[in-house]
Write a protein that holds these residues in place. Structure first.
Motif, mmCIF file in Angstrom:
data_model
loop_
_atom_site.group_PDB
_atom_site.id
_atom_site.type_symbol
_atom_site.label_atom_id
_atom_site.label_comp_id
_atom_site.label_asym_id
_atom_site.label_seq_id
_atom_site.Cartn_x
_atom_site.Cartn_y
_atom_site.Cartn_z
ATOM 1 N N ALA A 71 0.847 -1.100 -0.083
ATOM 2 C CA ALA A 71 0.080 -0.106 0.136
ATOM 3 C C ALA A 71 0.864 1.419 0.002
ATOM 4 O O ALA A 71 1.863 1.333 0.900
ATOM 5 C CB ALA A 71 -0.921 0.035 1.152
ATOM 6 N N ASN A 72 0.424 2.280 -1.023
ATOM 7 C CA ASN A 72 1.441 3.316 -1.014
ATOM 8 C C ASN A 72 0.975 4.451 -0.032
ATOM 9 O O ASN A 72 0.219 5.393 -0.674
ATOM 10 C CB ASN A 72 1.275 3.769 -2.578
ATOM 11 N N VAL A 73 1.528 4.376 1.091
ATOM 12 C CA VAL A 73 0.927 5.403 2.072
ATOM 13 C C VAL A 73 1.945 6.587 2.124
ATOM 14 O O VAL A 73 3.273 6.417 2.321
ATOM 15 C CB VAL A 73 0.916 4.613 3.386
ATOM 16 N N VAL A 74 1.207 7.878 2.197
ATOM 17 C CA VAL A 74 2.014 9.020 2.103
ATOM 18 C C VAL A 74 1.585 9.653 3.613
ATOM 19 O O VAL A 74 0.339 10.227 3.494
ATOM 20 C CB VAL A 74 1.653 10.064 1.148
ATOM 21 N N PRO A 75 2.286 9.942 4.528
ATOM 22 C CA PRO A 75 1.974 10.642 5.764
ATOM 23 C C PRO A 75 2.119 12.084 5.495
ATOM 24 O O PRO A 75 2.957 12.466 5.005
ATOM 25 C CB PRO A 75 2.762 10.107 6.793
ATOM 26 N N ILE A 76 0.951 12.860 5.972
ATOM 27 C CA ILE A 76 0.885 14.271 5.745
ATOM 28 C C ILE A 76 0.338 14.808 7.159
ATOM 29 O O ILE A 76 -0.976 14.488 7.359
ATOM 30 C CB ILE A 76 0.382 14.912 4.708
ATOM 31 N N ASP A 77 1.139 15.528 7.983
ATOM 32 C CA ASP A 77 0.576 15.943 9.086
ATOM 33 C C ASP A 77 -0.190 17.178 8.759
ATOM 34 O O ASP A 77 0.151 18.150 8.348
ATOM 35 C CB ASP A 77 2.043 16.457 10.100
ATOM 36 N N PRO A 78 -1.520 17.251 9.407
ATOM 37 C CA PRO A 78 -2.358 18.499 9.122
ATOM 38 C C PRO A 78 -1.884 19.717 9.655
ATOM 39 O O PRO A 78 -2.238 20.823 9.316
ATOM 40 C CB PRO A 78 -3.780 17.979 9.389
ATOM 41 N N ASP A 79 -1.265 19.429 11.066
ATOM 42 C CA ASP A 79 -0.525 20.472 11.580
ATOM 43 C C ASP A 79 0.768 21.130 11.209
ATOM 44 O O ASP A 79 1.118 22.478 11.308
ATOM 45 C CB ASP A 79 -0.607 20.362 13.160
ATOM 46 N N HIS A 80 1.462 20.312 10.256
ATOM 47 C CA HIS A 80 2.565 20.836 9.695
ATOM 48 C C HIS A 80 2.393 20.392 8.188
ATOM 49 O O HIS A 80 3.594 19.264 7.955
ATOM 50 C CB HIS A 80 3.812 20.390 10.446
ATOM 51 N N LEU A 81 1.976 21.151 7.230
ATOM 52 C CA LEU A 81 1.972 20.767 5.933
ATOM 53 C C LEU A 81 3.107 20.613 5.084
ATOM 54 O O LEU A 81 3.992 21.614 5.204
ATOM 55 C CB LEU A 81 0.995 21.626 5.305
ATOM 56 N N ASP A 82 3.571 19.505 4.644
ATOM 57 C CA ASP A 82 4.812 19.189 3.883
ATOM 58 C C ASP A 82 4.263 19.364 2.312
ATOM 59 O O ASP A 82 3.554 18.545 1.884
ATOM 60 C CB ASP A 82 5.197 17.529 4.048
ATOM 61 N N GLN A 83 4.849 20.689 2.195
ATOM 62 C CA GLN A 83 4.148 21.184 0.672
ATOM 63 C C GLN A 83 4.710 20.157 -0.481
ATOM 64 O O GLN A 83 4.159 20.090 -1.410
ATOM 65 C CB GLN A 83 4.722 22.549 0.215
ATOM 66 N N ARG A 84 5.843 19.413 -0.436
ATOM 67 C CA ARG A 84 6.519 18.458 -1.384
ATOM 68 C C ARG A 84 5.492 17.416 -1.470
ATOM 69 O O ARG A 84 5.086 16.848 -2.598
ATOM 70 C CB ARG A 84 7.739 18.294 -0.983
ATOM 71 N N ALA A 85 4.877 16.829 -0.228
ATOM 72 C CA ALA A 85 4.048 15.776 -0.299
ATOM 73 C C ALA A 85 2.551 16.219 -0.665
ATOM 74 O O ALA A 85 2.284 15.286 -1.833
ATOM 75 C CB ALA A 85 3.769 15.137 1.060
ATOM 76 N N VAL A 86 2.155 17.422 -0.729
ATOM 77 C CA VAL A 86 0.963 17.871 -1.245
ATOM 78 C C VAL A 86 1.160 18.042 -2.772
ATOM 79 O O VAL A 86 0.405 17.437 -3.752
ATOM 80 C CB VAL A 86 0.853 19.347 -0.566
ATOM 81 N N TRP A 87 2.160 18.415 -3.120
ATOM 82 C CA TRP A 87 2.554 18.533 -4.717
ATOM 83 C C TRP A 87 2.626 17.062 -5.278
ATOM 84 O O TRP A 87 2.061 16.899 -6.645
ATOM 85 C CB TRP A 87 3.924 19.371 -4.662
ATOM 86 N N ARG A 88 3.050 16.286 -4.539
ATOM 87 C CA ARG A 88 3.444 14.735 -5.130
ATOM 88 C C ARG A 88 1.709 14.097 -5.504
ATOM 89 O O ARG A 88 1.624 13.577 -6.228
ATOM 90 C CB ARG A 88 3.917 13.919 -4.010
ATOM 91 N N VAL A 89 0.990 14.500 -4.231
ATOM 92 C CA VAL A 89 -0.411 13.983 -4.549
ATOM 93 C C VAL A 89 -0.997 14.676 -5.569
ATOM 94 O O VAL A 89 -1.815 13.981 -6.429
ATOM 95 C CB VAL A 89 -1.291 14.271 -2.923
ATOM 96 N N ALA A 90 -0.798 15.869 -5.675
ATOM 97 C CA ALA A 90 -1.668 16.662 -6.806
ATOM 98 C C ALA A 90 -1.165 16.385 -8.326
ATOM 99 O O ALA A 90 -1.963 16.106 -9.119
ATOM 100 C CB ALA A 90 -1.360 18.142 -6.806
ATOM 101 N N GLU A 91 0.050 15.877 -8.254
ATOM 102 C CA GLU A 91 0.752 15.487 -9.386
ATOM 103 C C GLU A 91 -0.141 14.043 -9.997
ATOM 104 O O GLU A 91 -0.537 13.740 -11.238
ATOM 105 C CB GLU A 91 2.293 15.079 -9.374
ATOM 106 N N VAL A 92 -0.091 13.144 -8.898
ATOM 107 C CA VAL A 92 -0.737 11.874 -9.381
ATOM 108 C C VAL A 92 -2.282 12.088 -9.690
ATOM 109 O O VAL A 92 -2.905 11.454 -10.497
ATOM 110 C CB VAL A 92 -0.974 10.966 -7.956
ATOM 111 N N LEU A 93 -3.221 13.018 -9.003
ATOM 112 C CA LEU A 93 -4.391 13.247 -9.389
ATOM 113 C C LEU A 93 -4.529 14.160 -10.717
ATOM 114 O O LEU A 93 -5.354 13.686 -11.477
ATOM 115 C CB LEU A 93 -5.004 14.487 -8.284
ATOM 116 N N ARG A 94 -3.516 15.137 -10.965
ATOM 117 C CA ARG A 94 -3.454 15.541 -12.312
ATOM 118 C C ARG A 94 -3.262 14.520 -13.448
ATOM 119 O O ARG A 94 -3.870 14.736 -14.609
ATOM 120 C CB ARG A 94 -2.343 16.586 -12.492
#
Ligand code: TXA
Ligand code: MG
Length: 357
Positions: free
Chosen positions: A7-30
């Protein structure tokens, strides 16, 4: 937190947003991928709302019938305008002002450019602006709306943690974002509109009482007022269900006044709201949804409790309804569906239902 291998799990802490992880998620969706994302209610299985192929993958991953439309998530007015046909009608706009971002879904005329599969061919789209900081950041990075049903196998209990998603859809998701447990634990409230009323199609995290305080139109309950008139797609009687056969009871059933004749002596796990109720068969196991005096906590933990009890593999589960208003309506709705509408009012009916399931 342990996850299934693969399972391809990406941890993202809602209190300390890791913008690189957010970017990676957006890339996959795009790129047309499907990603499990946290919301304040439950985890969703998201995709680019305007990518019909990605939408088809979401339906297939869940095993969801094409007749059951998806909720589209937006981060504000600009994205909203791409999915609705013109501005929100007056009452919908008032409710959006009062409850967005948050757990309220509005069913409004759809934009003609939205793939028809998103709305299951209907001329209205269900739309909401979630408040979860990770989902909001992903929407902003994507720049397009995200269609997302709850990230569970169709008909199963909704997921309120990434581990629940892994259990149900670990092999189907391109990515699973893990941002910890969901804050609300119950899905959004779904509201549609007639010319002269707002109609609650699904009770949820925003109570009908709160809607009534904010809505310029009368707010009706589809179950009580519109049973046949405003039927909603995808509202099967069996939904949100454990795999163990489940029966619901009203609180007063096991009040001690009636002898427990006919009830099985063992094999049953009873889930109520307090310590062991005094009048249960001695061989029944007991679990608790929590303290009804803290109903927000009961709502938040409801699905995790149902999943945990189910994993214990009892022969039968008996769940107790709250019988209260406010959030109790949504909790009782989900428990009733978990029990495939087997709701019992006395010991005899409970015994009969347990014998039949
Ligand atoms: O909190 C939530 O609403 C979560 C998170 C992920 O946003 N989503 C969710 O989605 O619960 P889902 O697909 O499990 O439930 C969506 C509900 C279904 O009951 C569906 O029938 C209803 O919304 N719905 C969606 N589009 C609709 C439409 N165009 N008209 C009427 N009902 C609609
Ligand atoms: Mg669902």
């Amino acid at each position: 937190m342990s996850h299934a291998p693969g399972a391809n799990v990406v941890p993202i802490d809602p209190d300390h947003l890791d913008q690189r992880a957010v970017w990676r998620v957006a890339e996959v969706l795009r790129g047309g991928g499907i990603v499990a994302l946290p919301t304040e209610t439950v985890y969703g299985l998201g995709c680019h709302a305007f990518d019909a192929k990605a939408v088809a993958r979401v339906f297939a991953a869940k095993g969801r019938p094409a007749t059951d439309p998806l909720i589209v998530h937006v981060d504000g007015p600009a994205q909203l305008a791409t999915v609705t046909d013109g501005p929100l009608p007056g009452a919908a706009a008032a409710l959006a002002d009062a409850f967005w971002p948050g757990p309220l879904t509005l069913v409004v005329p759809r934009h003609p450019a939205l793939p028809p599969s998103v709305t299951a061919g209907l001329d209205r789209v269900a739309v909401r602006a979630p408040s979860h900081p990770v989902f909001v950041a992903v929407l902003a990075e994507c720049g397009f709306p995200i269609a997302a049903p709850s990230a569970n196998r169709f008909g199963h209990v909704s997921p309120t943690s990434a581990a629940h998603v892994v259990t149900d859809l670990g092999d189907e998701c391109d990515l699973i974002v893990d941002s910890g447990p969901c804050e609300r634990g119950l899905e959004s409230t779904v509201v549609t509109f007639t010319d002269d009323a707002a109609v609650v199609l699904r009770h949820g995290a925003v109570t009908i009482e709160a809607l009534r305080a904010a809505c310029p139109l009368p707010v009706l309950d589809v179950r009580a007022d519109h049973r046949t008139a405003a039927a909603s797609p995808g509202h099967d009687e069996r939904h949100y269900s454990p795999t163990t056969p489940t029966v619901a009871v009203r609180a007063a059933v096991l009040d001690g006044a009636t002898p427990l004749d006919g009830l099985p002596a063992s094999g049953v796990t009873y889930v109520g709201y307090r310590d062991r109720p005094p009048h249960l068969p001695a061989g029944w196991a007991v679990e608790s949804f929590g303290d009804l005096a803290r109903i927000e906590d009961v709502a938040r933990d409801l699905y995790a409790t149902l999943r945990r009890v189910d994993e214990g593999q009892p022969e039968r589960i008996v769940v107790e309804l709250t019988g209260v208003e406010g959030l109790g309506r949504a909790i009782d709705d989900r428990l009733t569906r978990a029990a495939s509408s087997r709701v019992t009012d006395d010991v005899g009916a409970l015994a009969a239902a347990l014998a039949r399931t």
